[in-house]
Motif scaffolding. Structure first.
Motif, mmCIF file in Angstrom:
data_model
loop_
_atom_site.group_PDB
_atom_site.id
_atom_site.type_symbol
_atom_site.label_atom_id
_atom_site.label_comp_id
_atom_site.label_asym_id
_atom_site.label_seq_id
_atom_site.Cartn_x
_atom_site.Cartn_y
_atom_site.Cartn_z
ATOM 1 N N GLU A 1 -104.074 17.861 41.490
ATOM 2 C CA GLU A 1 -103.648 17.124 40.301
ATOM 3 C C GLU A 1 -104.364 17.643 39.056
ATOM 4 O OE1 GLU A 1 -101.144 14.600 39.900
ATOM 5 O OE2 GLU A 1 -100.735 15.808 41.678
ATOM 6 N N TYR A 2 -105.654 17.911 39.185
ATOM 7 C CA TYR A 2 -106.405 18.452 38.054
ATOM 8 C C TYR A 2 -105.873 19.837 37.698
ATOM 9 C CZ TYR A 2 -110.318 20.300 35.338
ATOM 10 O OH TYR A 2 -111.088 20.866 34.357
ATOM 11 N N ASN A 3 -105.511 20.607 38.697
ATOM 12 C CA ASN A 3 -104.988 21.947 38.488
ATOM 13 C C ASN A 3 -103.691 21.906 37.664
ATOM 14 O OD1 ASN A 3 -105.214 24.918 39.557
ATOM 15 N ND2 ASN A 3 -103.078 24.368 39.808
ATOM 16 N N ASN A 4 -102.868 20.855 37.896
ATOM 17 C CA ASN A 4 -101.568 20.739 37.224
ATOM 18 C C ASN A 4 -101.555 19.610 36.197
ATOM 19 O OD1 ASN A 4 -100.530 22.814 38.820
ATOM 20 N ND2 ASN A 4 -99.882 21.418 40.424
ATOM 21 N N SER A 5 -102.696 19.317 35.623
ATOM 22 C CA SER A 5 -102.811 18.160 34.733
ATOM 23 C C SER A 5 -102.231 18.395 33.341
ATOM 24 C CB SER A 5 -104.279 17.732 34.609
ATOM 25 O OG SER A 5 -105.080 18.802 34.118
ATOM 26 N N VAL A 6 -102.196 19.648 32.874
ATOM 27 C CA VAL A 6 -101.657 19.928 31.532
ATOM 28 C C VAL A 6 -100.160 20.180 31.691
ATOM 29 C CG1 VAL A 6 -101.856 21.336 29.460
ATOM 30 C CG2 VAL A 6 -103.870 20.931 30.877
ATOM 31 N N ARG A 7 -99.376 19.099 31.584
ATOM 32 C CA ARG A 7 -97.953 19.168 31.913
ATOM 33 C C ARG A 7 -97.100 18.557 30.798
ATOM 34 N NH1 ARG A 7 -96.158 16.241 37.328
ATOM 35 N NH2 ARG A 7 -95.862 14.407 36.007
#
Length: 671
Positions: free
Chosen positions: A464-470
């Protein structure tokens, strides 16, 4: 301490026995106590891990979950539809948010999901039940219904539908978030199109279509505001590249509608749709069945057969294997020897089952291969469920995800083994123990391995942190058919480097911590030839089977391990059948042989002197029954990777001599 042997005539001969005369230093006692704590702690935690592995094998087995059929409750809203177009006649879709308003690719995705869901005994998909959750304010799925719907009041019951499609754009990954400002500066907003998003460094990573279908409800023919609790179903299709086969998320919950009906315009407007605190939400998933998932089950099954066969064989005393230069062992013979070696009826208790599974090359590599083949479905299941768990706690599903994370323990084991194997091919070490780096890739016990597993539970949060800038680009801002999603830039693949890097860093951190805390232990084990075979000269990564041989060695502090002959035979078989040995010799064997020959010459002169005083050989043998007459032994490998037991003259101890020790169940002093 000495053994006193009396002879007729009153003469007494004293002989020191190293096995009984052990100096108990304070440091040795503390190290021994520490090892006892680790040992019993590992057993306790091992029981928990075995339970988690069994639970994972059942609860997270997609075939079993699909066979039980609880996930097929989500077929209800589309049960009498043959494709997505049939829904247009059955439901009143919101203006601008109907099936005909979908992009071509998202309509295809939704159609694929519905067609496969309603197909009887579909062999191409898994439909999985993924828990029931109590809804809170953090998981409000209802505002999507706040739209206007064409409604025919003449119908007794109403059914509404709404569908929204979008492309998810992501920027950066975990490491870039940690070391740059890409998570805080120049962020996108919902009004931006694909060109603007890409100019800010965002990449298209996922295509989604969120379809909601209400259960039927009765609408009153009045202009007054009406409030009603309405149940709904969710079919949320997700594809991770343009044209790829989608997965789907299913849901069944309820919302509180505040609505007004206009009979003149035949229009129903839902002005407010809100969650019901504490209401029940059923959750499910649909995955594609693949050849990889089928192969995963077979590989795990074969691995378990090898583990059970090998462990049961290790319960007996396996016959000592001498080098036979006259015959070549075939592959079939090696497989048979791995599971059904020749053995004596004596019990050996050489290896615990959990340690056997974590340390056996065959089991670890086969089971890890099964885990990796199914890793895609496991990560997707984990991430989708974790989204709900983060907002709506569910103890049983938390346990299920924790059990699922234990699969990565074998990935850790396999990674260490592979590192040791490749380092053995790259290293220029000329003898066992010369490469200190090789000794770094070992765990003191399974306790350290379990410590690495605890951190694996945070992998979903890491994703989730890896894909947090969405930022989601919706079709009401820009048509979606003009934007393609590249598989290598997709939601999970793009972050695979960060995930793998996180796993490796986690493993190396725990190994380094183990080496630092247990520095005295590793220094002591490096003094013993048998321990060196595990640390430096094989793909063994766990030292439990060495630690449990002689717990008093930690008090003794001289590195000599007293091992029962029966256990030693089984350990030789384990090294040569379930581990990969590197064939490095012991250091300065030739020098030791010359030194020991000189020592033996002195001993022979002493024996002749003793004979002159009347002490018989039989009496000396009885006095040294607890240790070997020839002194300490050494475990070594030859160039053919065969494990040998060498006596004090650096001569090979043969099967015949070992058999005598097996019958007496005597101990062998290994230095």
């Amino acid at each position: 301490m000495s053994i006193v042997v009396k002879q007729k005539g009153g003469f007494a001969y004293c002989m020191d026995t190293p096995m009984l005369n052990r100096p108990n230093t304070l440091r040795g006692k503390l190290l021994s106590a520490q090892q006892h704590v680790f040992r019993y702690g590992a057993i306790f935690v091992g029981i928990i891990v075995v339970f988690l592995v069994i639970y994972d094998s059942l609860a997270n087995n997609w075939a079993i979950n699909d066979f039980l059929g609880n996930g097929y409750q989500f077929i209800t809203p589309v049960a009498d539809a043959s494709n997505v177009n049939d829904l247009m006649d059955q439901y009143s879709f919101a203006h601008g948010y109907g099936i005909s308003d979908l992009a071509k690719i998202t309509k295809k995705m939704t159609n694929y999901t519905i067609v496969n869901l309603v197909m009887d005994t579909n062999p191409y998909i898994y439909v999985l039940e993924a828990g029931t959750y109590s809804i809170t304010s953090e998981m409000n799925l209802c505002p999507i219904f706040q739209k206007s719907y064409p409604v025919d009041i003449t119908k007794t019951r109403q059914q509404l539908g709404v569908v929204v499609d979008a492309i998810s754009f992501l920027r950066g990954e975990a490491f870039s978030h940690a070391f740059t400002e890409d998570a805080t500066t120049n962020l996108a907003n919902s009004s931006m199109g694909s060109a603007q998003l890409e100019s800010l460094g965002y990449k298209p990573t996922r295509i989604v279509a969120d379809l909601r279908l209400t259960q039927s409800f009765v609408l009153k023919n009045t202009t007054a505001t009406q409030q009603l609790v309405v149940g709904y179903y969710r079919i949320y299709s997700k594809s991770y590249c343009t044209g790829c086969i989608p997965i789907a998320e299913f849901g069944h919950g309820s919302c509180n509608f505040t609505m007004q009906y206009n009979d003149t315009e035949k229009m129903l407007k839902i002005s407010l749709s809100n969650y019901i605190n504490g209401s029940r939400h059923d959750f499910g998933l649909m995955f594609q069945q693949t050849a990889f998932s089928a192969a995963s089950h077979y590989l795990k099954f074969i691995a378990i057969l090898f583990a059970l066969g090998g462990f049961l064989a290790s319960r007996r005393t396996v016959q000592w294997q001498d080098v036979d230069l006259r015959s070549t062992e075939t592959f079939v013979q090696r497989v048979i020897k791995t599971m059904m070696p020749q053995y004596y009826p004596h019990m050996s208790y050489a290896i615990r089952f959990d340690m056997f599974c974590y340390n056996s090359d065959i089991f670890v590599l086969l089971f890890t291969a099964g885990v990796i083949l199914d890793i895609g479905a496991a990560i997707k299941f984990t991430r989708e469920v974790q989204v709900f768990l983060a907002a709506c706690p569910n103890g049983l599903m938390s346990l299920q995800l924790f059990a699922l994370s234990t699969r990565l323990l074998w990935v850790n084991c396999a990674l260490l083994k592979i590192i040791k194997y490749f380092w053995s091919t790259l290293s220029t070490a000329g003898y066992s123990g010369e490469s200190h780096i090789m000794g770094f890739f070992n765990f003191t016990s399974v306790t350290s391995l379990y410590m690495s597993g605890i951190l694996l539970f945070y992998i979903p949060a890491f994703i989730e942190y890896n894909n947090s800038v969405r930022q989601d680009l919706k079709s009401n801002v820009e048509p979606l058919d003009g934007t393609a999603v590249n598989f290598y830039e997709s939601f999970y693949v793009r972050g695979s480097g960060a995930i793998i890097g996180g796993l490796v860093l986690n493993l190396l951190l725990v190994v380094a911590l183990d080496q630092l805390i247990n520095r005295a232990y590793w220094s002591l084990m490096a003094k013993n030839s048998l321990a060196r075979q595990a640390m430096y000269n094989s793909t063994s990564i766990l030292m439990d089977f060495i630690n449990e041989i002689d717990t008093e060695v930690f008090k003794n502090r001289n590195g000599i391990i007293y091992c029962k002959a029966r256990r030693l035979c089984t350990l030789q078989w384990f090294f040569m059948s379930h581990l990969t040995t590197f064939g490095l010799p012991e250091k300065d064997l030739r020098t030791k042989k010359i030194h020991n020959q000189a020592t033996n010459h002195t001993r022979q002169n002493t024996n002749q002197s003793n004979a002159a005083t009347g002490i018989s050989t039989q009496q000396r043998d009885s006095a040294s029954d607890i240790v070997d007459k020839d002194g300490n032994f050494m475990v070594a490998q030859d160039g053919g990777h065969h494990v040998h037991l060498l006596d004090s003259d650096i001569r090979d101890v043969t099967n015949l001599i070992i058999n005598i020790k097996i019958l007496k169940n005597t101990s062998v002093a290994i230095n």
